[in-house]
Design a protein around this motif. Sequence first.
Motif, PDB file in Angstrom:
ATOM      1  N   GLU A   1       1.977   9.562  -5.830  1.00 30.69           N
ATOM      2  CA  GLU A   1       2.625  10.856  -5.602  1.00 30.69           C
ATOM      3  C   GLU A   1       3.602  11.179  -6.726  1.00 30.69           C
ATOM      4  O   GLU A   1       3.635  12.311  -7.236  1.00 30.69           O
TER       5      GLU A   1
ATOM      6  N   ARG B   1       0.835  -1.208   0.000  1.00 30.36           N
ATOM      7  CA  ARG B   1       0.000   0.000   0.000  1.00 30.36           C
ATOM      8  C   ARG B   1       0.869   1.258   0.000  1.00 30.36           C
ATOM      9  O   ARG B   1       0.534   2.256  -0.637  1.00 30.36           O
ATOM     10  N   GLN B   2       1.982   1.207   0.700  1.00 29.39           N
ATOM     11  CA  GLN B   2       2.894   2.347   0.710  1.00 29.39           C
ATOM     12  C   GLN B   2       3.512   2.560  -0.670  1.00 29.39           C
ATOM     13  O   GLN B   2       3.711   3.707  -1.100  1.00 29.39           O
TER      14      GLN B   2
ATOM     15  N   SER C   1       0.981   4.333  -2.749  1.00 28.51           N
ATOM     16  CA  SER C   1       0.907   5.748  -2.377  1.00 28.51           C
ATOM     17  C   SER C   1       2.067   6.537  -2.973  1.00 28.51           C
ATOM     18  O   SER C   1       1.878   7.644  -3.503  1.00 28.51           O
TER      19      SER C   1
END
Length: 236
Positions: free
Chosen positions: A58, A50-51, A54
């Motif tokens: 970005e 999930r990171q 993200s």
Amino acid sequence: MLRIAEEERRRIGQDLHDRLGQTLTGIGLFARGLTRQLEAEGSPSAEAARQVVSLMEEADAHARAIARSLVPVELEQNGLQAALERMAERARQLYDVDVRVEAVGTGHGEADALPPAAATHLFRIAQEALANAAQHGRAETVRVRLVRGEEQLRLRVEDDGVGFKESIRSGGALEREPAAEPAPDPRPSVSAPARPADHRGMGLRIMHYRAHLAGGTLEIRPGADRGTVVTCTVPL
């Protein structure tokens, strides 16, 4: 020289959007699929996935913002005011700076009154002034004001950064010393890699040259309390 630079900006911007942007989007889709699979399996690696998603989102947003800054489509389609407002949105994303645009006596009609080349020069001057304020001046707030009179259009970019000691007018010396050494910036760096030490001097020269090509004048002076005020006035 500036015409060639604009063409190169467009090429790089299109490459960023069409190639890098699409690649990042594809990686993001793959990462989301992998995340869903790990979540379904109850894997402890799901959080790390999930990171990754993200971070990819970005990176994709920043790449597209940079591409749009290199190719100001808004300027050609909707005029200078709309392009400055879009520039402010991108700057808030890239630099984490509060940027506001105010227009007085302007509207879509000003795009017709100002030649396209002059509008491009004004836009690039505002872009350089904003980048200087955020990257070198450590500004937290930048105000961009566009004022249209009967015979002239005035662009004013004012920030609350560290500023300069001396004023610079068109035709004057371009070298100046910072008013104070900026304190370390606690904000995380999200902008492009650091520029060479002499970039700001070159940037100021190009700003003056752009003002000259637009048939106008450029003044750079310290703000009333702090920061820098950049004013460019061109005839209509």
